[in-house]
Enzyme design. Structure first.
Site: not given
Ligand code: AMP
Ligand code: ZN
Length: 113
Positions: A99, A29-30, A92-94, A86, A101
């Site tokens: 995916h 994760d970034i 809280g899915q962004s 998520n 975690h």
């Molecule tokens: P969620 O909030 O469950 O959708 O998790 C999305 C995750 O993706 C977050 O923890 C972000 O930090 C991670 N994320 C977003 N962009 C990247 C990326 N380019 N490489 C790796 N992780 C990322």
């Protein structure tokens, strides 16, 4: 439509890949929320677990086993870890590509915020 995690799966966008197999890819994760924080995704685009059907049952089983293998390989299995999906706005899915975690390396609070 473009999808960030599809682009990571196809290597159009770089990521720190931990492991990869025919159906899944795992990468750091970034913005890590724990000492170990890896995302495991199906290479096939599914928006979330809500998008999955019976036809995805084997893929989802494979995703869970890939997440367990990541935890083993990164050394957090013995201390314990958490696998999180998520889902949707309140979840809280962004990123709208399914995916898992994998979080470990410290004691994680419960319940989540
Ligand atoms: P969620 O909030 O469950 O959708 O998790 C999305 C995750 O993706 C977050 O923890 C972000 O930090 C991670 N994320 C977003 N962009 C990247 C990326 N380019 N490489 C790796 N992780 C990322
Ligand atoms: Zn996607």
């Amino acid at each position: 439509m473009s999808c960030l995690f599809c682009d990571i799966a196809t290597k159009k966008i770089p990521a720190k890949v931990v492991r990869e197999d025919e159906y899944t890819i795992a990468f750091h994760d970034i913005n890590p929320a724990a000492p170990t924080h890896v995302l495991v995704i199906p290479k096939k685009h599914l928006t979330s677990i809500s998008d999955a059907t019976e036809a995805d049952a084997a893929l989802l089983g494979h995703l869970m086993l890939a997440a367990k293998t990541v935890a083993q390989e990164l050394g957090v299995q013995d201390g314990g870890y958490r696998i999180v999906l998520n889902t949707g706005t309140n979840g809280g899915q962004s990123v709208l590509h399914l995916h898992a975690h994998v979080l470990g390396g410290r004691a994680l609070a419960w319940p989540p915020g």
